[in-house]
Write a protein that holds these residues in place. Structure first.
Motif, PDB file in Angstrom:
ATOM      1  N   ASN A   2       1.048  -1.195  -0.025  1.00  0.00           N
ATOM      2  CA  ASN A   2       0.081   0.042   0.149  1.00  0.00           C
ATOM      3  C   ASN A   2       0.848   1.132  -0.014  1.00  0.00           C
ATOM      4  OD1 ASN A   2      -1.889   1.742   0.100  1.00  0.00           O
ATOM      5  ND2 ASN A   2      -2.793   1.181   2.083  1.00  0.00           N
ATOM      6  N   SER A   3       0.902   2.056  -1.097  1.00  0.00           N
ATOM      7  CA  SER A   3       1.661   3.036  -1.137  1.00  0.00           C
ATOM      8  C   SER A   3       1.102   4.412  -0.648  1.00  0.00           C
ATOM      9  CB  SER A   3       2.135   3.507  -2.731  1.00  0.00           C
ATOM     10  OG  SER A   3       1.031   3.750  -3.484  1.00  0.00           O
ATOM     11  N   ASP A   4      -0.207   4.271  -0.208  1.00  0.00           N
ATOM     12  CA  ASP A   4      -0.807   5.413   0.383  1.00  0.00           C
ATOM     13  C   ASP A   4      -0.896   5.534   1.880  1.00  0.00           C
ATOM     14  OD1 ASP A   4      -1.547   6.375  -1.874  1.00  0.00           O
ATOM     15  OD2 ASP A   4      -3.488   4.992  -2.175  1.00  0.00           O
ATOM     16  N   LEU A   5       0.258   5.421   2.337  1.00  0.00           N
ATOM     17  CA  LEU A   5       0.638   5.260   3.731  1.00  0.00           C
ATOM     18  C   LEU A   5       0.589   6.870   4.494  1.00  0.00           C
ATOM     19  CD1 LEU A   5       2.955   2.425   4.561  1.00  0.00           C
ATOM     20  CD2 LEU A   5       0.519   2.448   4.822  1.00  0.00           C
ATOM     21  N   THR A   6       0.083   7.178   5.269  1.00  0.00           N
ATOM     22  CA  THR A   6       0.105   8.504   6.189  1.00  0.00           C
ATOM     23  C   THR A   6       1.677   8.430   6.553  1.00  0.00           C
ATOM     24  OG1 THR A   6      -0.999   7.919   8.106  1.00  0.00           O
ATOM     25  CG2 THR A   6      -2.375   8.541   6.297  1.00  0.00           C
ATOM     26  N   GLU A   7       1.766   9.776   7.044  1.00  0.00           N
ATOM     27  CA  GLU A   7       3.022   9.902   7.785  1.00  0.00           C
ATOM     28  C   GLU A   7       3.051   9.280   9.181  1.00  0.00           C
ATOM     29  OE1 GLU A   7       5.854  13.689   9.461  1.00  0.00           O
ATOM     30  OE2 GLU A   7       4.084  13.939   7.807  1.00  0.00           O
ATOM     31  N   GLU A   8       2.127   9.327   9.544  1.00  0.00           N
ATOM     32  CA  GLU A   8       1.888   8.719  11.041  1.00  0.00           C
ATOM     33  C   GLU A   8       2.072   7.061  10.906  1.00  0.00           C
ATOM     34  OE1 GLU A   8       2.066   8.760  14.940  1.00  0.00           O
ATOM     35  OE2 GLU A   8       1.911  10.612  13.924  1.00  0.00           O
ATOM     36  N   GLU A   9       1.427   6.605  10.001  1.00  0.00           N
ATOM     37  CA  GLU A   9       1.580   5.072   9.837  1.00  0.00           C
ATOM     38  C   GLU A   9       2.971   4.775   9.455  1.00  0.00           C
ATOM     39  OE1 GLU A   9      -1.259   4.709   6.802  1.00  0.00           O
ATOM     40  OE2 GLU A   9      -2.807   4.237   8.063  1.00  0.00           O
ATOM     41  N   ARG A  11       5.571   6.322  10.355  1.00  0.00           N
ATOM     42  CA  ARG A  11       6.560   6.426  11.456  1.00  0.00           C
ATOM     43  C   ARG A  11       6.379   5.182  12.532  1.00  0.00           C
ATOM     44  NH1 ARG A  11       8.589  11.518  12.682  1.00  0.00           N
ATOM     45  NH2 ARG A  11       7.773  13.101  11.182  1.00  0.00           N
TER      46      ARG A  11
END
Length: 111
Positions: A2-9, A11
């Motif tokens: 999944n390339s749509d990870l948020t910044e928090e995920e 980290r």
């Protein structure tokens, strides 16, 4: 993937789950800074101590000097502050050569 990870995920994936540490930051207490004033020290004028003159070895070099070849010669005395008769002789001849053309050593004696 999944390339749509948020910044928090991202980290959490890299550094693990963030566990909030319960630290109570202590308030920084600024201590009163004493004012430092540099003052020049007042020194009494330095009195020079008279040092007893130590014994200095001296040699008396006697030379016969002149400016004419086989002409009138005068005797010249030079005092050297050394124990070496060779150094005393060289020093005397060097000083005499400044004024006279012909220099002949007569003697080197201690004083």
């Amino acid at each position: 993937m999944n390339s749509d990870l948020t910044e928090e995920e991202m980290r959490r994936a890299l550094f693990g789950a963030a566990q909030p540490e319960e630290q109570v930051p202590t308030p920084l207490i600024k201590e009163p800074v004493e004012e430092v004033v540099l003052a020049k020290q007042v020194l009494a004028p330095a009195t020079k101590k008279k040092v007893a003159k130590a014994f200095t070895p001296r040699l008396r070099v006697t030379l016969r000097v002149g400016n004419e070849f086989e002409g009138k010669m005068i005797e010249l005395i030079h005092e050297a502050d050394t124990l070496s008769s060779l150094l005393a002789e060289q020093e005397a001849v060097k000083a005499a050569k400044k004024k006279y053309k012909y220099v002949e050593l007569v003697s080197v004696k201690s004083m």
